[in-house]
Design an enzyme around this catalytic site. Structure first.
Site, PDB file in Angstrom:
ATOM      1  N   THR A  15       5.247  -4.016  -1.183  1.00 55.41           N
ATOM      2  CA  THR A  15       5.214  -4.727  -2.464  1.00 55.41           C
ATOM      3  C   THR A  15       6.571  -4.794  -3.146  1.00 55.41           C
ATOM      4  OG1 THR A  15       2.963  -3.983  -2.825  1.00 55.41           O
ATOM      5  CG2 THR A  15       4.147  -4.701  -4.761  1.00 55.41           C
ATOM      6  N   ASP A  59       4.095  -5.760   5.556  1.00 57.99           N
ATOM      7  CA  ASP A  59       3.160  -5.043   4.701  1.00 57.99           C
ATOM      8  C   ASP A  59       2.848  -3.755   5.472  1.00 57.99           C
ATOM      9  OD1 ASP A  59       0.570  -5.930   2.590  1.00 57.99           O
ATOM     10  OD2 ASP A  59       0.428  -4.145   3.835  1.00 57.99           O
ATOM     11  N   ASP A  92       0.797   1.619   1.028  1.00 58.83           N
ATOM     12  CA  ASP A  92      -0.492   1.836   1.713  1.00 58.83           C
ATOM     13  C   ASP A  92      -0.423   2.894   2.816  1.00 58.83           C
ATOM     14  OD1 ASP A  92      -1.694   0.039   0.058  1.00 58.83           O
ATOM     15  OD2 ASP A  92      -1.783  -1.602   1.502  1.00 58.83           O
ATOM     16  N   CYS A 280     -12.055  17.493   1.653  1.00 52.57           N
ATOM     17  CA  CYS A 280     -11.766  17.710   0.229  1.00 52.57           C
ATOM     18  C   CYS A 280     -10.378  17.200  -0.126  1.00 52.57           C
ATOM     19  CB  CYS A 280     -11.820  19.195  -0.100  1.00 52.57           C
ATOM     20  SG  CYS A 280     -13.467  19.862  -0.039  1.00 52.57           S
TER      21      CYS A 280
END
Ligand code: ASP
Length: 345
Positions: A15, A59, A92, A280
């Site tokens: 981005t 990306d 990402d 977790c």
């Protein structure tokens, strides 16, 4: 005035350097050199900055292990000519790449800082400028003629984390990352506050070794209540499978059903490495703490302790690529190689 550190800025995509395609409204990659002109502020930094871009910025959802190798090679080729490296990367999969690069670079003695942004650098409300400027500042921070940071890190929204401890937690907030099991190495406020006790101290003065053989024949098996024998069986019988990241509950617990344990046991006998990592958001696997993990320990499942799934994936690919003898694999995986795990006392 001290000598200006030389920093190499490596643009891989993401981005930070994207622009909006006004026809579709989607963000797409753009020529980063043009965008760099939008931050003349970087010329005020006490360092010399040069930049290089992947031929085809991507990306980060398109990142593959071959791209990790490409990034590693850019750093390797330029290693002696620069004092630090800043890698601009999509958020990402940044935690995966930062983890992978940390394992690929053995005996690293210079900073490699990953950063990116949630909004493009040209956007009015962008977070890119602060992330980029501070990352460069951190990469050029020296003390007694030696870089303060000598490891792979990730900088985002005022915090510097050890790269292989990070995970992306939010797709909207500027604070997109966290390091659930290890505190930030530096916080950026009016001053940059480094925590010297937390920063990785290289064990040896040996020269840099870059390891690029990442084995992709692995899988993440996330267990859930109701998971069937057929699912587990078919995953474990994937052709050529060499390793499994088993995402378990809590402190490393899994169903104690006979079929489940025996499928894992057979896979381990066949030479598949199985690593126990918790689902977790924080905390560590402690095999043997509950009855539901005793069996896993007995059959030879490896403990990931408090490693993140991203880092476990990268470490598994890396160690499988190193062709470590089967009987030493567990010991080496359970050892902290780049500060990626801490074992409970
Ligand atoms: N999809 C983008 C990427 O990871 C998101 C970002 O850069 O933050 O490349």
């Amino acid at each position: 005035m001290t000598k200006k550190p030389k920093i190499l800025l490596i643009y891989t995509g993401g981005t930070i350097g994207m622009v909006k395609d006004y026809k579709t409204g989607a963000l797409k990659t753009f020529n980063f050199n043009k965008l760099l002109n939008q931050i003349p502020e970087i010329n005020q930094l006490h360092c010399v900055i040069e930049s290089i871009s992947l031929k085809k910025p991507i990306d980060s959802s398109n990142m593959n292990t071959s791209d990790w190798v490409l990034i590693a090679e850019i750093i390797e080729i330029n290693y002696n000519s620069y004092d630090g490296f800043v890698v601009l990367h999509g958020s990402d999969t940044m935690a995966y790449t930062a983890s992978a690069i940390s394992f690929m670079f053995e005996n690293l003695s210079k900073p490699i800082i990953f950063t990116g942004s949630q909004l493009p650098i040209g956007d009015l409300r962008t977070d890119a400028k602060e992330n980029l400027i501070t990352s460069i500042q951190i990469a050029s921070a020296v003390e007694n003629d030696s870089p303060i940071i000598k490891e792979v890190c990730l900088y985002f929204e005022y915090k510097l984390y050890r790269g292989n401890r990070t995970t992306k937690i939010n797709s909207e907030h500027f604070q997109a990352f966290t390091s659930p099991n290890y505190p930030p190495l530096c916080e950026s406020g009016v001053h940059l506050k480094f925590d010297r006790n937390l920063i990785f101290k290289p064990h040896s003065k040996e020269s840099l070794v870059v390891r690029k053989n990442m084995v992709k024949d692995i899988v993440i098996l996330k267990i859930f209540p109701g998971i069937t024998k057929e699912v587990v069986k078919s995953i474990l019988s994937i052709e050529n499978l060499k390793g499994v990241i088993l995402e378990t509950y809590g402190a490393g617990n899994a169903p104690s059903d006979k079929w489940f344990v025996s499928l894992l046991k057979d896979a381990i006998k066949e030479g598949i490495q199985i690593v126990n990592v918790t689902q977790c958001a924080g905390g560590s696997v402690i095999m043997g703490q509950y009855e539901t993990s005793v069996q896993l320990q007995k059959i030879g499942v490896i403990s990931g302790f408090d490693i993140t799934t991203e880092s476990a994936i990268a470490k598994l690919m890396y160690l499988l690529g190193e062709k470590i003898p089967k009987n030493q694999f567990r010991i080496i995986f359970e050892t902290s190689l780049r500060g990626e795990i801490s074992k409970p006392n």
